[in-house]
Scaffold this active site. Sequence first.
Site, mmCIF file in Angstrom:
data_model
loop_
_atom_site.group_PDB
_atom_site.id
_atom_site.type_symbol
_atom_site.label_atom_id
_atom_site.label_comp_id
_atom_site.label_asym_id
_atom_site.label_seq_id
_atom_site.Cartn_x
_atom_site.Cartn_y
_atom_site.Cartn_z
ATOM 1 N N ALA A 124 33.996 33.242 27.863
ATOM 2 C CA ALA A 124 33.514 31.985 28.437
ATOM 3 C C ALA A 124 34.645 31.219 29.111
ATOM 4 O O ALA A 124 35.425 30.519 28.445
ATOM 5 C CB ALA A 124 32.865 31.141 27.348
ATOM 6 N N ILE A 337 17.241 52.823 55.254
ATOM 7 C CA ILE A 337 16.857 54.239 55.346
ATOM 8 C C ILE A 337 15.478 54.458 54.736
ATOM 9 O O ILE A 337 14.657 55.216 55.260
ATOM 10 C CB ILE A 337 17.919 55.130 54.648
ATOM 11 C CG1 ILE A 337 19.212 55.147 55.474
ATOM 12 C CG2 ILE A 337 17.399 56.552 54.415
ATOM 13 C CD1 ILE A 337 20.387 55.850 54.805
ATOM 14 N N GLU A 363 33.777 37.687 38.036
ATOM 15 C CA GLU A 363 35.161 38.094 37.751
ATOM 16 C C GLU A 363 36.057 37.896 38.976
ATOM 17 O O GLU A 363 36.938 38.704 39.270
ATOM 18 C CB GLU A 363 35.199 39.515 37.186
ATOM 19 C CG GLU A 363 34.485 39.503 35.845
ATOM 20 C CD GLU A 363 34.777 40.643 34.915
ATOM 21 O OE1 GLU A 363 35.827 41.266 35.042
ATOM 22 O OE2 GLU A 363 33.929 40.871 34.040
HETATM 23 N N1 CAA Z 1 48.575 38.268 34.328
HETATM 24 C C1 CAA Z 1 49.318 37.384 33.613
HETATM 25 N N2 CAA Z 1 49.556 36.110 34.031
HETATM 26 C C2 CAA Z 1 49.011 35.744 35.204
HETATM 27 C C3 CAA Z 1 48.226 36.608 35.999
HETATM 28 C C4 CAA Z 1 48.031 37.932 35.515
HETATM 29 N N3 CAA Z 1 47.310 38.841 36.192
HETATM 30 N N4 CAA Z 1 47.837 35.943 37.088
HETATM 31 C C5 CAA Z 1 48.350 34.685 37.003
HETATM 32 N N5 CAA Z 1 49.049 34.588 35.858
HETATM 33 C C6 CAA Z 1 49.807 33.432 35.379
HETATM 34 C C7 CAA Z 1 50.913 33.047 36.344
HETATM 35 O O1 CAA Z 1 52.080 33.789 36.076
HETATM 36 C C8 CAA Z 1 51.100 31.578 36.036
HETATM 37 O O2 CAA Z 1 51.855 31.412 34.879
HETATM 38 P P1 CAA Z 1 53.150 30.450 34.806
HETATM 39 O O3 CAA Z 1 52.849 29.228 35.636
HETATM 40 O O4 CAA Z 1 53.299 30.153 33.361
HETATM 41 O O5 CAA Z 1 54.258 31.250 35.357
HETATM 42 C C9 CAA Z 1 49.704 31.122 35.687
HETATM 43 O O6 CAA Z 1 48.958 32.282 35.324
HETATM 44 C C10 CAA Z 1 49.027 30.400 36.807
HETATM 45 O O7 CAA Z 1 48.973 31.279 37.894
HETATM 46 P P2 CAA Z 1 48.667 30.765 39.344
HETATM 47 O O8 CAA Z 1 49.629 29.684 39.725
HETATM 48 O O9 CAA Z 1 48.598 31.958 40.227
HETATM 49 O O10 CAA Z 1 47.233 30.083 39.154
HETATM 50 P P3 CAA Z 1 46.222 29.481 40.196
HETATM 51 O O11 CAA Z 1 45.651 28.257 39.661
HETATM 52 O O12 CAA Z 1 46.842 29.416 41.571
HETATM 53 O O13 CAA Z 1 45.005 30.526 40.195
HETATM 54 C C11 CAA Z 1 43.712 32.442 40.556
HETATM 55 C C12 CAA Z 1 45.098 31.848 40.352
HETATM 56 C C13 CAA Z 1 43.965 33.893 40.876
HETATM 57 C C14 CAA Z 1 42.947 31.810 41.711
HETATM 58 C C15 CAA Z 1 42.915 32.298 39.240
HETATM 59 O O14 CAA Z 1 42.558 30.961 38.972
HETATM 60 C C16 CAA Z 1 41.674 33.147 39.188
HETATM 61 O O15 CAA Z 1 41.753 34.339 38.929
HETATM 62 N N6 CAA Z 1 40.491 32.553 39.442
HETATM 63 C C17 CAA Z 1 39.220 33.275 39.320
HETATM 64 C C18 CAA Z 1 38.697 33.192 37.942
HETATM 65 C C19 CAA Z 1 37.657 34.220 37.683
HETATM 66 O O16 CAA Z 1 37.853 35.393 37.913
HETATM 67 N N7 CAA Z 1 36.544 33.768 37.106
HETATM 68 C C20 CAA Z 1 35.544 34.673 36.668
HETATM 69 C C21 CAA Z 1 34.916 34.203 35.409
HETATM 70 S S1 CAA Z 1 34.662 35.411 34.186
HETATM 71 C C22 CAA Z 1 33.340 36.336 34.657
HETATM 72 O O17 CAA Z 1 32.891 36.288 35.771
HETATM 73 C C23 CAA Z 1 32.798 37.256 33.637
HETATM 74 C C24 CAA Z 1 31.401 37.716 33.916
HETATM 75 O O18 CAA Z 1 30.448 36.979 33.943
HETATM 76 C C25 CAA Z 1 31.143 39.131 34.087
#
Ligand code: CAA
Length: 379
Positions: A124, A337, A363
């Site tokens: 969640a 198709i 995701e």
């Molecule tokens: N692994 C580990 N750490 C990570 C990482 C990864 N892959 N990606 C980012 N981080 C860390 C960064 O290192 C950073 O840490 P520090 O500041 O401590 O160094 C921190 O996370 C913040 O990273 P960003 O500055 O890159 O964060 P951001 O706010 O700019 O956002 C984003 C990045 C990629 C847009 C992220 O917010 C994101 O992935 N958003 C989408 C969320 C998502 O996928 N939601 C889906 C919901 S779940 C779902 O859908 C399930 C379902 O129903 C099937």
Amino acid sequence: MDFQLTEEQLAVQAAARDFAQNELWAGVIERDEHQKFPAEQIKKMGELGFLGMMVSAEYGGGGMDTVSYVLAMEEISKVDASCSVIMSVNNSLVCWGLEKYGTEEQKQKYLTRLTTGEIIGAFALSEPEAGSDATSQSTTAEDKGDYYLLNGTKNWITNGTTASVYLVVAQTNPELKHRGINVLIVEKGMEGFQTGPKENKLGIRGSDTCSLLFNDVKVPKENRIGDDGFGFKFAMQVLAGGRIGIAAQALGIASGAYELSLKYAKERKAFGVPISQHQAIQFKLADMATNIDAARLLCLQAAHDKDAHQDYAKSGAMAKLFASKTAMDTAVEAVQIHGGYGFVKEYHVERLMRDAKITQIYEGTSEIQKIVISREILK
Ligand code: CAA
């Protein structure tokens, strides 16, 4: 990357294919139409080991690699993407994260039952006003000493009404921004925790999706995953792996639509010949097959990276971006198709077209995948 699948990987693929054809195909239209949760099918998937594939045997899992998981996800998704999203959330977002970062007590208490399908899990993160912008969590987990006081609302939660265990993302220290976020294990039945009504969705209608409402829920401290403030990193890590599973789901939807189209094109006659002899159809089939092969290679590349303990944020996002577009494009062409037959339920492709759309949204939307990829390229 080794393109040769091992005996074990081929056996997993064959088992998933048999299960999908023999146990999922017959009732899939009815489940979709009536939004019926595939309870019996999920129970069998647990018995067959599809719900905790990558978890070690010590906790009741299959101890398999990510490549095997991708192969199984493709086969299940060819037939029923509702079953495969339930499978994907349980495997990638819940079991994998718990095994990697959970305490021994958490693993014994929850993981051993999640891997067998005795119970299923949910993840969640999304909120009414925080989907793509995952750091903006309004749900709060106030530190009260030996417990957290959880308040807030989560939206669009897969396995929402049927799960027994929820990994809930919440903000504990807003001044620390994303570094103040925690993930707590919440159990169904905890006082103050309620689920909202099931959403009436365009696709993956067999899976149950709903909102979660937390009103002064007392969650014991020992239910926090990792150290204080580790929650956002945890969420990003499980989502990075989860994207490989959803990429494989999209690949399966595309392959399912393609296989049905190929069969139909050889059988259906127009202007005196099977429509497969018309170049207009041949070009569509050629595009489908090419994109599907490319999507499969990207999925296997990402799975290989994860299995080899290499960084898979970029390859997973690329696989999801490309496979989800392939799912959408292929399913739309599959309906074309099939002509008029494609527009009615009995031919399955209209369902695959509806199911395909969510793979470009959950995701992380396609736009989020591009953010992840470009950051990796530019860093
Ligand atoms: N692994 C580990 N750490 C990570 C990482 C990864 N892959 N990606 C980012 N981080 C860390 C960064 O290192 C950073 O840490 P520090 O500041 O401590 O160094 C921190 O996370 C913040 O990273 P960003 O500055 O890159 O964060 P951001 O706010 O700019 O956002 C984003 C990045 C990629 C847009 C992220 O917010 C994101 O992935 N958003 C989408 C969320 C998502 O996928 N939601 C889906 C919901 S779940 C779902 O859908 C399930 C379902 O129903 C099937």
